[in-house]
Scaffold this motif. Structure first.
Motif, PDB file in Angstrom:
ATOM      1  N   GLU A   1      10.495 -24.397  12.177  1.00  0.00           N
ATOM      2  CA  GLU A   1       9.891 -23.429  11.256  1.00  0.00           C
ATOM      3  C   GLU A   1      11.019 -22.711  10.515  1.00  0.00           C
ATOM      4  N   MET A   2      11.239 -23.109   9.272  1.00  0.00           N
ATOM      5  CA  MET A   2      12.364 -22.577   8.504  1.00  0.00           C
ATOM      6  C   MET A   2      12.278 -21.063   8.323  1.00  0.00           C
ATOM      7  N   SER A   3      11.052 -20.536   8.179  1.00  0.00           N
ATOM      8  CA  SER A   3      10.894 -19.088   8.006  1.00  0.00           C
ATOM      9  C   SER A   3      11.303 -18.335   9.265  1.00  0.00           C
ATOM     10  N   ASN A   4      11.180 -19.001  10.425  1.00  0.00           N
ATOM     11  CA  ASN A   4      11.480 -18.358  11.701  1.00  0.00           C
ATOM     12  C   ASN A   4      12.957 -18.500  12.079  1.00  0.00           C
ATOM     13  N   ILE A   5      13.547 -19.630  11.711  1.00  0.00           N
ATOM     14  CA  ILE A   5      14.905 -19.912  12.181  1.00  0.00           C
ATOM     15  C   ILE A   5      15.941 -19.009  11.522  1.00  0.00           C
ATOM     16  N   ARG A   6      15.632 -18.446  10.361  1.00  0.00           N
ATOM     17  CA  ARG A   6      16.609 -17.597   9.668  1.00  0.00           C
ATOM     18  C   ARG A   6      17.035 -16.413  10.529  1.00  0.00           C
ATOM     19  N   LYS A   7      16.070 -15.823  11.246  1.00  0.00           N
ATOM     20  CA  LYS A   7      16.393 -14.685  12.127  1.00  0.00           C
ATOM     21  C   LYS A   7      17.374 -15.117  13.223  1.00  0.00           C
ATOM     22  N   PHE A   8      17.185 -16.335  13.721  1.00  0.00           N
ATOM     23  CA  PHE A   8      18.080 -16.846  14.761  1.00  0.00           C
ATOM     24  C   PHE A   8      19.481 -17.080  14.206  1.00  0.00           C
ATOM     25  N   LEU A   9      19.553 -17.592  12.976  1.00  0.00           N
ATOM     26  CA  LEU A   9      20.847 -17.847  12.355  1.00  0.00           C
ATOM     27  C   LEU A   9      21.627 -16.553  12.145  1.00  0.00           C
TER      28      LEU A   9
ATOM     29  N   CYS B   1      21.704 -30.674  10.451  1.00  0.00           N
ATOM     30  CA  CYS B   1      22.043 -29.342   9.958  1.00  0.00           C
ATOM     31  C   CYS B   1      23.516 -29.308   9.580  1.00  0.00           C
ATOM     32  N   SER B   2      23.943 -28.244   8.946  1.00  0.00           N
ATOM     33  CA  SER B   2      25.359 -28.089   8.597  1.00  0.00           C
ATOM     34  C   SER B   2      26.150 -27.660   9.823  1.00  0.00           C
ATOM     35  N   VAL B   3      27.472 -27.781   9.737  1.00  0.00           N
ATOM     36  CA  VAL B   3      28.342 -27.376  10.847  1.00  0.00           C
ATOM     37  C   VAL B   3      28.148 -25.895  11.161  1.00  0.00           C
ATOM     38  N   MET B   4      28.005 -25.066  10.135  1.00  0.00           N
ATOM     39  CA  MET B   4      27.862 -23.622  10.327  1.00  0.00           C
ATOM     40  C   MET B   4      26.536 -23.253  10.994  1.00  0.00           C
TER      41      MET B   4
ATOM     42  N   GLY C   1      23.125 -21.897  15.539  1.00  0.00           N
ATOM     43  CA  GLY C   1      21.814 -21.310  15.277  1.00  0.00           C
ATOM     44  C   GLY C   1      20.679 -22.220  15.693  1.00  0.00           C
ATOM     45  N   TYR C   2      20.801 -23.513  15.394  1.00  0.00           N
ATOM     46  CA  TYR C   2      19.756 -24.458  15.778  1.00  0.00           C
ATOM     47  C   TYR C   2      19.689 -24.626  17.289  1.00  0.00           C
ATOM     48  N   LEU C   3      20.839 -24.593  17.931  1.00  0.00           N
ATOM     49  CA  LEU C   3      20.859 -24.672  19.397  1.00  0.00           C
ATOM     50  C   LEU C   3      20.158 -23.459  20.002  1.00  0.00           C
TER      51      LEU C   3
END
Length: 539
Positions: free
Chosen positions: A458-466, A310-313, A317-319
């Motif tokens: 799940e890319m559709s789900n992770i956006r909310k976390f980001l 993933c990117s630094v930014m 969010g991924y964590l």
């Protein structure tokens, strides 16, 4: 307990092992203990994390001390019998003599003299063993493990570490503990103070270096090299040495800055054999029995290894996404103290209740956070590599490498905090494009031909976390700014009061004024409410 009894271990130790429900030795214990006890061989051991290395050196040491004491008692009894035969009337002569002095009223005092000495109790409180470890937490853990096995003996063990009162530790040493578990820095400090109990380090019967590959690097533990010089100054040929680590046979190229600083040219193709020979020479081992139980993959098979790019930014969010999707006890590793502090702030705002641990924290708080982590099935520990080596925390479900480890050794030790005591675990490495080369070097050192499997996201789900994490980051930065402003103003006001100076508002330090500060706090409250609404729908 038949497997233990066949190793010729003293009854006191066997009873303690039975109490702890250690019904049979692990592989590293089975291959290390017999040559150590029967042949008094030096032991050079490499085995996976969580394999039971502590008892592999603790049991031979305790066993040796108990047998030496037993031999002393037999000698004392023999001397006593000899004296008895030479003096046939000694039994009568050894009876206590009672002296009475009475006054005119018939009152007086009674004195008892010629008390017989107790040959069974040994007054020998010499230092038998020194065990060196790289971190304070590991020192306390090793001490506790040895205490458990020494439960039915009167052998005393002391932990000597930095971050705690040196005066208190001097008082502990004055009691004469037979075994000292220590970090190199604090032990060397007490040696330089001429602490009496440590004056004969070169005469100890047992010497241990745990997590040796890390310990002998000059750049990290210069005190250890000074201590080795002192210990080996007058070589004690009767000393038994134990050297253990999970990564003894792993070789990597030292960082360029280390080579330049110490003006050493490291062999480009340094082999595991070269590394072991260097250790043997440095520590002063003699014909050691080598036990190498490390696997080709270096990490135990019960650890499932994964990675995410993933990117630094997006790292935070991924964590956050992983922690929310995978409940359990999780340990997150960072490469710096500042990273631990920043993550602790962000994850606290996200209501994950993280527990930080790093070298700048006082020892009492570090141990307190570790205890809280152990007690919580859903605990979250944020740590630098002070927690990477040796710590035995049963039930860690996940290890997350938030920062890519600098070496393969660190990766192996970090990953070894999970899947302990026959459990399974997961190790996740979060990698950004600028750290890809370090990640690939780690794999090459471990002789991995393929990259780690990718974490399914799940890319559709992770956006909310980001989005939620971004809000938390903004709140964290704004609150940090308020704290700094408040601290600066508070310090200035306090100094003015002590000097009895009245200040106008334009004489205050430049920064946010009172009205700006209020607006800033309102913005924080607004963002917090927004975050709460978002967190309520994030699953």
């Amino acid at each position: 307990m038949d497997s233990w009894e066949s190793l010729n271990i003293q009854p006191e130790i066997l009873n303690a092992l039975k109490l702890k429900n250690f019904t049979k030795p692990t592989k590293i214990q089975l291959e290390s203990i017999p040559p150590a006890i029967h042949d008094q061989r030096d032991i050079l051991g490499a085995a996976e994390t969580g394999s039971g290395k502590t008892l592999a050196f603790a049991i031979p040491i305790l066993n040796g001390i108990l047998k030496a004491r037993l031999a002393d008692k037999v000698s004392d009894y023999s001397d006593s019998d000899l004296n008895s035969n030479l003096n046939s009337d000694s039994e009568n002569e050894s009876e206590p003599e009672v002296l009475e002095e009475l006054d005119e009223n018939g009152l007086g005092c009674v004195a008892v003299v010629n008390l017989p000495s107790d040959n069974i109790v040994s007054t020998n409180k010499k230092l038998w063993a020194v065990i060196l470890v790289p971190t304070r937490e590991l020192a306390m853990q090793v001490k506790n493990h040895i205490d458990d096995v020494a439960k039915f003996s009167d052998i005393t063990i002391a932990a000597i570490v930095g971050g705690m009162s040196s005066e208190k530790q001097e008082r502990i040493l004055k009691k004469g503990p037979e075994i000292v578990v220590a970090t190199p820095g604090r032990l060397w400090e007490l040696v330089q103070r001429n602490e009496p109990h440590l004056m004969h380090l070169n005469k100890v019967k047992y010497f241990v270096i745990d997590e040796a590959d890390r310990m002998v690097e000059t750049a990290h533990f210069p005190e250890l090299h000074l201590m080795l010089e002192k210990i080996n100054l007058k070589r004690n040929n009767k000393r038994q040495n134990f050297v253990f680590s999970a990564t003894l046979t792993m070789v990597h190229k030292a960082p360029y800055r280390v080579n330049i600083k110490h003006k050493k040219k490291i062999k480009k193709n340094l082999s595991p054999e070269d590394k072991l020979k260097s250790l043997i020479q440095l520590i002063g081992m003699k014909n050691p029995h080598v036990v190498n139980l490390t696997t080709a993959n270096c990490v135990t098979s019960s650890v499932k290894e994964m990675q995410v790019m993933c990117s630094v930014m997006e790292k935070d969010g991924y964590l956050y996404y992983f922690l929310k999707q995978n409940p359990g006890r999780s340990l997150v590793f960072c490469n710096s103290i500042s990273c631990v502090k920043r993550l602790a702030s962000v994850l606290s705002i996200l209501k994950l209740n993280p527990l930080p641990i790093h070298s700048n924290m006082i020892q009492k708080q570090r141990l307190k956070n570790l205890d809280k982590f152990r007690a919580n099935d859903h605990g979250l520990l944020l740590a630098t590599d002070v927690a990477a080596r040796g710590l035995d925390i049963v039930g860690v479900n996940h290890v997350i490498h938030y920062d890519v480890p600098r070496t393969a050794e660190i990766y192996v030790h970090r990953s070894g905090r999970t899947a302990r005591a026959s459990n399974v675990g997961l190790s996740l490495l979060i990698c950004t494009p600028n750290k890809k080369n370090i990640y690939l070097n780690v794999l090459r050192t471990m002789k991995r031909e393929k990259e780690l499997p990718k974490l399914e996201v799940e890319m559709s789900n992770i956006r909310k976390f980001l989005v939620g994490v971004k809000l938390a980051q903004e709140i964290s930065m704004m609150e940090d700014k308020v704290k700094k402003e408040s601290a600066s103003t508070s310090w200035f006001n306090k100094a003015a009061e002590e000097m009895e100076i009245l200040l106008d508002e334009d004489e205050m330090p430049k920064g946010m004024g009172t009205s700006d500060l209020q607006k800033h706090k309102k913005q924080i409250n607004s963002k917090r409410k927004q975050l709460e609404r978002l967190l309520s729908i994030v699953k």
